[in-house]
Design a protein around this motif. Structure first.
Motif, PDB file in Angstrom:
ATOM      1  N   ASN A 185       0.814  -1.218   0.000  1.00  0.00           N
ATOM      2  CA  ASN A 185       0.000   0.000   0.000  1.00  0.00           C
ATOM      3  C   ASN A 185       0.850   1.272   0.000  1.00  0.00           C
ATOM      4  O   ASN A 185       0.324   2.372   0.012  1.00  0.00           O
ATOM      5  CB  ASN A 185      -0.972   0.003   1.177  1.00  0.00           C
ATOM      6  N   TYR A 186       2.175   1.133  -0.036  1.00  0.00           N
ATOM      7  CA  TYR A 186       3.070   2.266  -0.201  1.00  0.00           C
ATOM      8  C   TYR A 186       3.423   2.477  -1.673  1.00  0.00           C
ATOM      9  O   TYR A 186       4.139   3.431  -2.005  1.00  0.00           O
ATOM     10  CB  TYR A 186       4.370   2.062   0.585  1.00  0.00           C
ATOM     11  N   LEU A 187       2.954   1.586  -2.548  1.00  0.00           N
ATOM     12  CA  LEU A 187       3.341   1.589  -3.957  1.00  0.00           C
ATOM     13  C   LEU A 187       2.143   1.941  -4.837  1.00  0.00           C
ATOM     14  O   LEU A 187       0.987   1.818  -4.436  1.00  0.00           O
ATOM     15  CB  LEU A 187       3.911   0.234  -4.369  1.00  0.00           C
ATOM     16  N   GLU A 188       2.452   2.350  -6.059  1.00  0.00           N
ATOM     17  CA  GLU A 188       1.415   2.628  -7.058  1.00  0.00           C
ATOM     18  C   GLU A 188       1.889   2.092  -8.402  1.00  0.00           C
ATOM     19  O   GLU A 188       3.027   2.352  -8.818  1.00  0.00           O
ATOM     20  CB  GLU A 188       1.158   4.132  -7.150  1.00  0.00           C
ATOM     21  N   HIS A 189       1.009   1.340  -9.048  1.00  0.00           N
ATOM     22  CA  HIS A 189       1.365   0.726 -10.330  1.00  0.00           C
ATOM     23  C   HIS A 189       1.603   1.809 -11.379  1.00  0.00           C
ATOM     24  O   HIS A 189       0.981   2.874 -11.362  1.00  0.00           O
ATOM     25  CB  HIS A 189       0.257  -0.231 -10.785  1.00  0.00           C
ATOM     26  N   MET A 190       2.515   1.536 -12.311  1.00  0.00           N
ATOM     27  CA  MET A 190       2.824   2.526 -13.348  1.00  0.00           C
ATOM     28  C   MET A 190       3.162   1.816 -14.657  1.00  0.00           C
ATOM     29  O   MET A 190       3.515   0.628 -14.669  1.00  0.00           O
ATOM     30  CB  MET A 190       4.007   3.398 -12.913  1.00  0.00           C
TER      31      MET A 190
END
Length: 495
Positions: A292-297
């Motif tokens: 939950n600290y990450l964001e897909h790109m």
């Protein structure tokens, strides 16, 4: 002569002596204008080594005139008078040296750049010898008795032999200063003598394009007459292992298998667990990060530029997800992350064994000595009789069948215990190797824990060469560094 010139020539002269070039070292010291007390002392020592007693006396006179509290200079001038058979002056200088000690057992000159300790008992030892040459046997005996009050463990035998000689009204050998031990300049000052290039070397950029009209600091590119007809499609970056994500919040690891990341980092998710933790790779390192600290790109140049320009969010980071107790993800040979036991959950204990390589075993806390040594010998594939275990690195802390294992297991911290291991096979291999052995020409004592202390005549096995002045070796079960000038290599035929 400026201070820097004096310092540079002082350092060069000491280097010449380390290379056994006595004549050049003496010439460089003598060419120093207005030498200080330490340099005068060095000149006197070299003149004394060259058996030039008159020049040595003059040099020590200069050292004492510049520093009347330098006890070791009085000691060396007393040695010079003794060799010139001027015993009354020798006794007087030894008395002044003892007075400069101010009732202390010794003076350690290491902080002044001289690796030598002047002992009060040695000063009194030589004073008694000079008095014995003048036939003053009672005074000599009193000074030796006084020397016993300042004795150390390493000096007892010398004083005992001297006392036996005095009782028989016989003279004995004087304690002399090490021949090649000199005052050295402050190493921090010497380091500043080297020229430093704060700007670095200029990088020349040259063009291979004929009639190039560009000038500047950027790399040159071939010029074209016409611009491209249209913009190119965004270049997709080469495929990397894992699914690309951008870090939106700073994460500080709490365990060794977690990975520290900051907002804006691009990581590649290898696996996402059911506990909301992700196994990622970042800059060639693998570890765990909360998903939950990450964001897909999407990994294209435009997207990468957009993500770089967008700063970290202003809102607070999400809560840290809970990890399953007792489980850690570890990297396997195929790059996947699996789970293993990270902490003993029962009464077992992790035993870390320090050998030529380190390894770990799991044993029940409170196991007997025979169980412990049997498991270690099986791990090393040797017999139990050839294995020696120690509780610490100290050779005296050997474990055996009579050892109270309750105390051994009581030393475990957080169900982890460290032991040291040695085998007879390991000793035989070391004996078969060609070892370089030195013999100590003088006793060496130091208060530094990394130094190796030894007595005159001890044999020292070389471990490694630090530099031209210092070696690392092993003697009497101890390991440390020591100066080259205190030892002499033993020929192979004599080992």
């Amino acid at each position: 002569m400026s201070f820097l010139d004096t310092l540079r020539q002082w350092d060069d002269a000491v280097t010449c002596l380390d290379r056994k070039n006595l004549a050049e070292a003496l010439r460089m010291f003598l060419s120093i204008q207005e030498p200080n007390s330490k340099i005068c002392f060095n000149i006197g020592c070299l003149q004394l080594l060259d058996q030039n007693l008159d020049a040595a006396e003059k040099a020590f006179d200069g050292s004492i005139c510049k520093d009347e509290h330098l006890a070791v200079a009085f000691f060396q001038r007393g040695i010079t008078f003794y060799k010139k058979q001027r015993y009354e002056e020798s006794v007087s200088d030894f008395q002044l040296a003892h007075k400069a000690l101010r009732g202390n057992q010794l003076i350690d000159y290491k902080v002044l750049g001289l690796r030598y300790k002047l002992y009060a008992c040695e000063v009194l030892h030589n004073m008694a010898l000079a008095e014995a040459h003048m036939g003053q046997w009672e005074k000599a005996q009193k000074n030796l008795v006084k020397a016993l009050e300042y004795k150390t463990d390493t000096k007892i035998s010398v004083l005992d032999r001297a006392m036996q000689s005095i009782l028989k009204q016989k003279v004995y050998k004087a304690v002399e200063f090490p021949a090649t031990v000199l005052f050295r300049p402050n190493k921090h000052y010497v380091a500043e003598l080297e020229k430093k290039d704060y700007l670095g070397k200029a990088k020349v950029v040259a063009s291979v394009v004929p009639q190039d009209q560009f000038s500047g600091f950027a790399p040159l590119k071939p010029q074209v007459e016409q611009e491209p007809s249209g913009p190119k499609e965004p270049e997709v970056m080469r495929a990397l292992e894992g699914d690309p994500h951008i870090v939106r919040y700073e994460f500080i690891p709490e365990t060794s298998d977690e990975l520290a990341v900051v907002p804006g980092n691009i990581v590649f998710v290898l696996q996402r667990g059911s506990d909301n933790w992700a196994s990622v790779i970042f800059n060639g390192r693998k570890g765990l990060v909360p998903y939950n600290y990450l964001e897909h790109m999407e990994m294209s140049l435009d997207t990468k530029r957009k993500n770089e320009l967008s700063g970290p969010p202003s809102r607070e980071p999400p809560t840290r997800p809970q990890r399953k107790q007792g489980l850690n993800r570890v990297d396997t040979s195929n790059g996947d992350f699996q789970q293993k036991e990270a902490w003993p959950t029962d009464n077992s204990c992790i035993v870390k064994v320090r050998y030529t390589f380190n390894f770990a075993l799991s044993l029940k806390s409170g196991s007997t000595y025979s169980t412990l040594i049997e498991k270690i010998s099986k791990k090393l594939n040797v017999s139990t009789f050839s294995v020696t275990l120690r509780l610490t690195s100290d050779p005296e802390s050997v474990l055996n069948e009579n050892t109270d294992m309750k105390n051994v297991w009581g030393r475990a911290q957080n169900q982890h215990l460290t032991l040291w291991c040695h085998t007879k096979e390991q000793t035989r291999v070391r004996q078969q190797q060609n070892e370089v052995v030195f013999v100590a020409l003088h006793s060496y004592e130091s208060s530094n824990p990394e130094d190796l202390n030894f007595n005159q005549g001890d044999q020292i096995t070389l471990i490694s060469k630090i530099n031209q002045d210092w070696l690392e070796g092993r003697s009497n079960g101890n390991t440390g560094i020591f100066p080259v000038s205190f030892v002499e290599e033993v020929p192979v035929n004599n080992q």
